[in-house]
Design a protein around this motif. Sequence first.
Motif, short mmCIF file in Angstrom:
data_model
loop_
_atom_site.label_atom_id
_atom_site.label_comp_id
_atom_site.label_asym_id
_atom_site.label_seq_id
_atom_site.Cartn_x
_atom_site.Cartn_y
_atom_site.Cartn_z
N ASN A 527 -12.30 4.60 48.49
CA ASN A 527 -13.14 4.14 49.60
C ASN A 527 -13.84 2.83 49.25
O ASN A 527 -13.97 1.94 50.10
CB ASN A 527 -14.17 5.20 49.96
CG ASN A 527 -13.56 6.40 50.65
OD1 ASN A 527 -12.48 6.31 51.24
ND2 ASN A 527 -14.22 7.54 50.58
N ILE A 528 -14.28 2.69 48.00
CA ILE A 528 -14.93 1.44 47.58
C ILE A 528 -13.93 0.29 47.64
O ILE A 528 -14.23 -0.82 48.10
CB ILE A 528 -15.52 1.58 46.17
CG1 ILE A 528 -16.63 2.63 46.14
CG2 ILE A 528 -16.02 0.25 45.65
CD1 ILE A 528 -17.84 2.29 46.98
N LEU A 529 -12.71 0.53 47.18
CA LEU A 529 -11.69 -0.52 47.19
C LEU A 529 -11.34 -0.96 48.61
O LEU A 529 -10.95 -2.11 48.84
CB LEU A 529 -10.43 -0.03 46.48
CG LEU A 529 -10.52 0.13 44.97
CD1 LEU A 529 -9.30 0.87 44.44
CD2 LEU A 529 -10.64 -1.23 44.29
N ARG A 530 -11.50 -0.06 49.57
CA ARG A 530 -11.15 -0.38 50.96
C ARG A 530 -12.34 -0.93 51.74
O ARG A 530 -12.19 -1.29 52.91
CB ARG A 530 -10.61 0.88 51.66
CG ARG A 530 -9.28 1.35 51.09
CD ARG A 530 -8.85 2.68 51.69
NE ARG A 530 -7.51 3.06 51.24
CZ ARG A 530 -6.94 4.24 51.53
NH1 ARG A 530 -7.58 5.12 52.26
NH2 ARG A 530 -5.73 4.51 51.07
N ASN A 531 -13.51 -0.97 51.10
CA ASN A 531 -14.73 -1.42 51.78
C ASN A 531 -14.83 -2.94 51.69
O ASN A 531 -14.91 -3.51 50.60
CB ASN A 531 -15.94 -0.77 51.12
CG ASN A 531 -17.24 -1.06 51.85
OD1 ASN A 531 -17.31 -1.95 52.69
ND2 ASN A 531 -18.27 -0.30 51.52
N SER A 532 -14.85 -3.60 52.84
CA SER A 532 -14.93 -5.06 52.85
C SER A 532 -16.35 -5.58 53.00
O SER A 532 -16.58 -6.80 53.01
CB SER A 532 -14.07 -5.62 53.99
OG SER A 532 -14.50 -5.10 55.24
N GLY A 533 -17.32 -4.68 53.13
CA GLY A 533 -18.71 -5.09 53.32
C GLY A 533 -19.43 -5.31 52.01
O GLY A 533 -18.84 -5.23 50.92
N PRO A 534 -20.74 -5.60 52.06
CA PRO A 534 -21.54 -5.79 50.84
C PRO A 534 -21.54 -4.51 50.00
O PRO A 534 -21.59 -3.40 50.53
CB PRO A 534 -22.94 -6.10 51.38
CG PRO A 534 -22.73 -6.52 52.79
CD PRO A 534 -21.54 -5.78 53.29
N LEU A 535 -21.49 -4.68 48.69
CA LEU A 535 -21.43 -3.54 47.78
C LEU A 535 -22.67 -3.51 46.89
O LEU A 535 -23.24 -4.56 46.57
CB LEU A 535 -20.17 -3.62 46.92
CG LEU A 535 -18.85 -3.44 47.66
CD1 LEU A 535 -17.67 -3.76 46.76
CD2 LEU A 535 -18.73 -2.02 48.20
N PRO A 536 -23.11 -2.32 46.48
CA PRO A 536 -24.30 -2.22 45.64
C PRO A 536 -24.04 -2.70 44.21
O PRO A 536 -22.90 -2.87 43.79
CB PRO A 536 -24.60 -0.71 45.66
CG PRO A 536 -23.27 -0.07 45.92
CD PRO A 536 -22.54 -1.02 46.82
#
Length: 590
Positions: A527-536
């Motif tokens: 899910n993190i790899l597919r997330n294109s938004g800002p990351l923590p």
Amino acid sequence: MATTDLHGHILPYDYIKDRPTQGGGLAGLATLMAEARAQAEAEGVPVVLLDNGDTFQGTPLASYLAEETVQPDHPIVSALNYLNYDAVGLGNHDLDHGLPYLKAVARALKMPMLNSNLRGNDIHPMQQSLLLPVDIGPNAPAPLTIGVLSVLPEQSVAWHSHHLSPQTTLNPPCATIRTAANDLRQAGADLIVVLAHLGVGQLDSPHPAVRAAHAIVPEGQIDAMILGHTHRRFPSLDYDGREGVDLRRSTVGDVPTVMPGHAGSDLGMIDLDLGYDAVQGWHVVGYRSVLVSNSGTDSPTHSAAIETLAATKHIEVRAALGAPVGSTNKNLHSYFSLVAPASTQLLLARAQLGLVSGALAGTLYEGVPVLSAVAAHSAGGRDGPDNFMFIPKGTVLKRHIAGMNLFANQTVAIRITGAELKDWLEHSALLFNALQANQPGQTLVNPDIPAFQFDTIFGLHVQIDPTAPHYARITEMNFENAPVHPEQEFILATNQFRVAGGGGYPLRDPERIVARSEASLQDAIINILRNSGPLPYAGPPPWRFEPLGGIEAVFHTHPDALNSLEEIAHLIPRFIEQTPQGFVALSVTL
């Protein structure tokens, strides 16, 4: 003969890198076993074959099998049955996939699965002990029966509490051996062999868990001992000078002992010469202990039979692991995780945060700052230069993610204070040797401490001084650009192994656990790899060495790390040599 810590390595194959390896695996060990059995038969000597646990977990193949119903063609089960093991002991990681799976495996095995110190949980069809008759020929003065016991580390129940009932306990190995060995002798055992899923340990420690094998040998009941758990080899120079150990005789506390590495690296052999008289019965009068290597360029030919047994599932697993699951815009790796936070650790930290944040939603702790602790797995060390993670820029495959989560530890969240965080990090910093000025060639990392004990806590910003005494090395610890106060409260995302004291960390009160995630960590990584938004955790790195005026130290990494030295340019990395083991030795300046 004995094996230990196979961790699902049936074939000499690295499923993470999708390529064969040089040696290792049960297919090579099978050849060594056949050779040893042929020699023993020619000499008229009986052979007993035992395994010391951590057999059914540890590779993507093993994880794949744990999701299926156990059938006769289960590659690990069918290989053990084909090789005619006499007994299989239980290792702590054999509990990773839960008791229902382990029981199904035990039912499918032709030999008994043993554990002698687990209590309060229905472990049938596993047995607590074994009386094994040994055929020593028609001219023997008396029948020979070997008693076999198997003990787990005392912390195993805490490590796997999410898989066991609240009534489950684990008796201390030393007390178990004292009672069970006596019971076996009363029941007719002439000799006692212990499958101790423990390391050699430290004789001078006041703690039985740290003394490990040394804690069970004073009972005077053991005739031979197979060790494991720590992935080390005994006898080997790793234990040169260790108190209570005799490498020449291969003994721990005067008991003949072997520890055959891990992942099928070695076959352990203890040859016992026996005497018999009417008073003592059968007793050991001499012995020889050796490790026969199954690694490197001189590894034996692989058993075609074992390869055939594993072939179908091997093909299925490779196909499943080749599926694309996401993408990355840069290379991710663990080459420098012992000198700087690794990009693979950051990915895991974000995944843990996602799982914990979801579990905390709507609770009293929803607004408390969440930090994420990630160990330095895949950092070389005892497992060699291939023990690093590398995910190339571009499409990420399922096999890459599988390599980031080989151990099925449940993700949990605990309440923790600033003072406790500092203690956590001080324990982590024990990894580093005490560095000194003007000591060229000094080694940065203590080889006796496995890298997985070194945690990075994302969300903090920490400075470490390796010249300082133990438990005084964290010289700065900030959160959001302000010093962390001892009483300040946080939530820490970590795993069940850590909160249960794994890696020598303090055992946490279960009441401190505020969330448990039943979701898959691998799915969270995807899910993190597919997330294109800002990351923590996108700010400055969570830790760095304190500037020490130019002190140099040496650490070992993968040769491909030379292509990424700009990532640690602040440490002025300098190539020294490529070691005989295949590592690259780099000097860094603090």
